[in-house]
Design a protein around this motif. Structure first.
Motif, PDB file in Angstrom:
ATOM      1  N   MET A   1      60.095 -17.840  12.522  1.00  0.00           N
ATOM      2  CA  MET A   1      59.749 -16.719  13.401  1.00  0.00           C
ATOM      3  C   MET A   1      58.723 -17.187  14.436  1.00  0.00           C
ATOM      4  SD  MET A   1      58.093 -13.008  12.419  1.00  0.00           S
ATOM      5  CE  MET A   1      59.479 -12.575  11.362  1.00  0.00           C
ATOM      6  N   SER A   2      59.029 -16.959  15.719  1.00  0.00           N
ATOM      7  CA  SER A   2      58.112 -17.381  16.777  1.00  0.00           C
ATOM      8  C   SER A   2      56.908 -16.454  16.821  1.00  0.00           C
ATOM      9  CB  SER A   2      58.823 -17.350  18.134  1.00  0.00           C
ATOM     10  OG  SER A   2      59.141 -16.022  18.503  1.00  0.00           O
ATOM     11  N   LEU A   3      55.874 -16.882  17.580  1.00  0.00           N
ATOM     12  CA  LEU A   3      54.650 -16.094  17.680  1.00  0.00           C
ATOM     13  C   LEU A   3      54.929 -14.707  18.234  1.00  0.00           C
ATOM     14  CD1 LEU A   3      51.570 -16.112  17.346  1.00  0.00           C
ATOM     15  CD2 LEU A   3      51.408 -16.943  19.701  1.00  0.00           C
ATOM     16  N   LYS A   4      55.796 -14.616  19.242  1.00  0.00           N
ATOM     17  CA  LYS A   4      56.090 -13.323  19.855  1.00  0.00           C
ATOM     18  C   LYS A   4      56.856 -12.407  18.912  1.00  0.00           C
ATOM     19  CE  LYS A   4      56.042 -14.827  24.693  1.00  0.00           C
ATOM     20  NZ  LYS A   4      56.812 -14.903  25.953  1.00  0.00           N
ATOM     21  N   GLU A   5      57.608 -12.991  17.971  1.00  0.00           N
ATOM     22  CA  GLU A   5      58.391 -12.181  17.047  1.00  0.00           C
ATOM     23  C   GLU A   5      57.574 -11.696  15.854  1.00  0.00           C
ATOM     24  OE1 GLU A   5      61.436 -14.987  16.176  1.00  0.00           O
ATOM     25  OE2 GLU A   5      62.825 -14.189  17.670  1.00  0.00           O
ATOM     26  N   GLN A   6      56.400 -12.273  15.626  1.00  0.00           N
ATOM     27  CA  GLN A   6      55.572 -11.858  14.502  1.00  0.00           C
ATOM     28  C   GLN A   6      55.022 -10.454  14.737  1.00  0.00           C
ATOM     29  OE1 GLN A   6      52.465 -14.710  14.017  1.00  0.00           O
ATOM     30  NE2 GLN A   6      53.842 -16.371  13.410  1.00  0.00           N
ATOM     31  N   PRO A   7      55.006  -9.609  13.698  1.00  0.00           N
ATOM     32  CA  PRO A   7      54.385  -8.282  13.849  1.00  0.00           C
ATOM     33  C   PRO A   7      52.913  -8.430  14.220  1.00  0.00           C
ATOM     34  CG  PRO A   7      55.656  -8.424  11.809  1.00  0.00           C
ATOM     35  CD  PRO A   7      55.578  -9.818  12.359  1.00  0.00           C
ATOM     36  N   ALA A   8      52.448  -7.544  15.096  1.00  0.00           N
ATOM     37  CA  ALA A   8      51.033  -7.571  15.446  1.00  0.00           C
ATOM     38  C   ALA A   8      50.173  -7.281  14.222  1.00  0.00           C
ATOM     39  CB  ALA A   8      50.753  -6.558  16.545  1.00  0.00           C
ATOM     40  N   LEU A   9      50.637  -6.379  13.370  1.00  0.00           N
ATOM     41  CA  LEU A   9      49.887  -6.014  12.168  1.00  0.00           C
ATOM     42  C   LEU A   9      50.854  -5.738  11.034  1.00  0.00           C
ATOM     43  CD1 LEU A   9      47.325  -5.142  10.621  1.00  0.00           C
ATOM     44  CD2 LEU A   9      47.652  -2.846  11.577  1.00  0.00           C
ATOM     45  N   THR A  10      50.547  -6.286   9.874  1.00  0.00           N
ATOM     46  CA  THR A  10      51.286  -5.984   8.648  1.00  0.00           C
ATOM     47  C   THR A  10      50.301  -5.444   7.630  1.00  0.00           C
ATOM     48  OG1 THR A  10      52.891  -7.750   9.054  1.00  0.00           O
ATOM     49  CG2 THR A  10      52.740  -6.890   6.805  1.00  0.00           C
ATOM     50  N   ALA A  11      50.504  -4.202   7.198  1.00  0.00           N
ATOM     51  CA  ALA A  11      49.673  -3.582   6.170  1.00  0.00           C
ATOM     52  C   ALA A  11      50.449  -3.589   4.863  1.00  0.00           C
ATOM     53  CB  ALA A  11      49.311  -2.154   6.560  1.00  0.00           C
ATOM     54  N   SER A  12      49.847  -4.133   3.812  1.00  0.00           N
ATOM     55  CA  SER A  12      50.531  -4.294   2.529  1.00  0.00           C
ATOM     56  C   SER A  12      49.771  -3.577   1.423  1.00  0.00           C
ATOM     57  CB  SER A  12      50.663  -5.782   2.183  1.00  0.00           C
ATOM     58  OG  SER A  12      51.351  -6.492   3.198  1.00  0.00           O
ATOM     59  N   ASP A  13      50.360  -2.487   0.916  1.00  0.00           N
ATOM     60  CA  ASP A  13      49.846  -1.761  -0.251  1.00  0.00           C
ATOM     61  C   ASP A  13      48.374  -1.386  -0.086  1.00  0.00           C
ATOM     62  OD1 ASP A  13      50.235  -0.547  -2.704  1.00  0.00           O
ATOM     63  OD2 ASP A  13      49.655  -2.315  -3.852  1.00  0.00           O
ATOM     64  N   ILE A  14      48.044  -0.766   1.041  1.00  0.00           N
ATOM     65  CA  ILE A  14      46.660  -0.435   1.369  1.00  0.00           C
ATOM     66  C   ILE A  14      46.216   0.834   0.631  1.00  0.00           C
ATOM     67  CG2 ILE A  14      45.066   0.198   3.207  1.00  0.00           C
ATOM     68  CD1 ILE A  14      45.995  -2.688   3.356  1.00  0.00           C
ATOM     69  N   SER A  15      45.045   0.753  -0.001  1.00  0.00           N
ATOM     70  CA  SER A  15      44.447   1.907  -0.667  1.00  0.00           C
ATOM     71  C   SER A  15      42.987   2.036  -0.250  1.00  0.00           C
ATOM     72  CB  SER A  15      44.521   1.768  -2.193  1.00  0.00           C
ATOM     73  OG  SER A  15      45.863   1.729  -2.644  1.00  0.00           O
ATOM     74  N   CYS A  16      42.508   3.267  -0.267  1.00  0.00           N
ATOM     75  CA  CYS A  16      41.083   3.526  -0.004  1.00  0.00           C
ATOM     76  C   CYS A  16      40.673   4.734  -0.834  1.00  0.00           C
ATOM     77  CB  CYS A  16      40.833   3.785   1.481  1.00  0.00           C
ATOM     78  SG  CYS A  16      39.087   3.870   1.918  1.00  0.00           S
ATOM     79  N   TRP A  17      39.869   4.496  -1.874  1.00  0.00           N
ATOM     80  CA  TRP A  17      39.443   5.542  -2.797  1.00  0.00           C
ATOM     81  C   TRP A  17      37.940   5.760  -2.656  1.00  0.00           C
ATOM     82  CZ3 TRP A  17      42.240   3.855  -7.987  1.00  0.00           C
ATOM     83  CH2 TRP A  17      43.616   3.803  -7.756  1.00  0.00           C
TER      84      TRP A  17
END
Length: 326
Positions: free
Chosen positions: A1-17
């Motif tokens: 995957m080229s740099l331009k094709e990479q997602p700007a942000l990937t959030a994985s299983d985010i929690s905030c308690w």
């Protein structure tokens, strides 16, 4: 995957308690257990470069907590945020935020020119005072203000103008990713359209990526490429903007859309809601939407649904695969 094709942000299983404070009596004498609010409870999403990803939902659903975590103002309890490579320090995608209240987010004792020039000086983006001033005046022009406004204070501007100043301050850091936390909710309707159009123009000119947080569904439809619907800390439906607004699957999404006034069909059917929003301190068992859902079954009341994929849509609902809810 080229740099331009990479997602700007990937959030994985985010929690905030958050732990709720207890009185001395409850804690020591009565021995009550501590209570916790799961403001964000295990959400995942990706935002492609140059697109707008919106999060919608009722007040208290956790969408502003997500925004604060993305920019580092709030630490997640669990999960990870992965930013693509960018022009910022250490190669990280440079991120800035536009806040909901443009008056509270601007220092009332500073002149506008100093407010915008501060990130330029702190990040060392220009050589010398003259270059910094030239850059600051250019940013004022970019957001529809003028060089003469640099010497004025925030209280001398209207709400829409103050939000333009906030946008100019965010752009001063040369970001590639902007988090917009309800940037139009404190503005008049006519001014809202001007700010949304400005954000769209800036995205086209600068190639910006947006995380757009709002409860204004009309604004979301205008600016978004993809939309996530949050309910009590979870994403219950995520899809391209056309799918969300034209072919919703989740009962909660349909309820939200039915609450938007429609001049062409003022007498259209509305989705009934039997009870108020449950407390986030003690959410109902099973699917958290089941007390309000007209389609809830025994399974919904006992078992939380997992995420499933239906084409380009991701959804948490036991009944989604049975019938379209449009």
């Amino acid at each position: 995957m080229s740099l331009k094709e990479q997602p700007a942000l990937t959030a994985s299983d985010i929690s905030c308690w958050f732990h709720l404070p207890q009185s001395w009596l409850d804690r020591t004498v009565l021995g009550k257990p501590s209570r916790m609010v799961k403001a964000v409870d295990g959400i995942s999403f990706q935002i492609p470069r140059g697109t707008t990803f919106s999060i919608v939902g009722e007040s208290g659903c956790g969408k502003s907590t997500v925004a604060r975590m993305v920019v580092g103002l709030q630490a997640p309890t669990g999960g990870t945020f992965n930013f693509a490579a960018g022009r910022g320090r250490k190669g990280r995608l440079r991120t800035q935020m536009i806040f909901q209240d443009p008056f509270a987010s601007l220092n009332p004792r500073w002149r506008v020119g100093d407010i915008i020039a501060e990130p330029i000086r702190e990040l060392g983006l220009c050589d010398g005072a003259k270059e910094t001033e030239r850059r600051m005046h250019g940013l004022l022009d970019t957001v529809g203000l003028g060089s003469r406004d640099a010497g004025r204070y925030p209280h001398e501007f209207s709400g829409g103008q103050r939000q333009r100043i906030s946008i100019a301050r965010a752009l001063a850091a040369e970001p590639e990713f902007l988090v917009c936390d309800e940037p139009t909710s404190a503005l008049d309707v006519s001014v809202q359209a001007q700010i949304l159009n400005l954000l769209a123009d800036l995205q086209g000119e600068l190639g910006l990526t947006y995380l757009f947080i709002s409860h204004n569904l009309s604004a979301v439809r205008h600016v978004s490429d993809r939309v996530a619907v949050m309910y009590l800390g979870r994403i219950v439906e995520e899809a391209p903007v056309e799918e969300i607004f034209d072919r919703p699957r989740h009962p909660y999404t349909k309820f939200l859309l039915s609450s938007v006034p429609n001049l062409l069909h003022p007498d259209r059917d509305r989705v009934p809601v039997a009870v108020d929003l449950p407390s986030p301190i003690s959410p109902p068992p099973g699917c958290p939407y089941n007390p309000r859902c007209p389609l809830a079954s025994d399974l919904c009341r006992t078992t939380a649904p997992d995420s499933s994929h239906l084409g380009a849509m991701t959804i948490r609902c036991h009944r989604a695969a049975e019938a379209r809810l449009s």
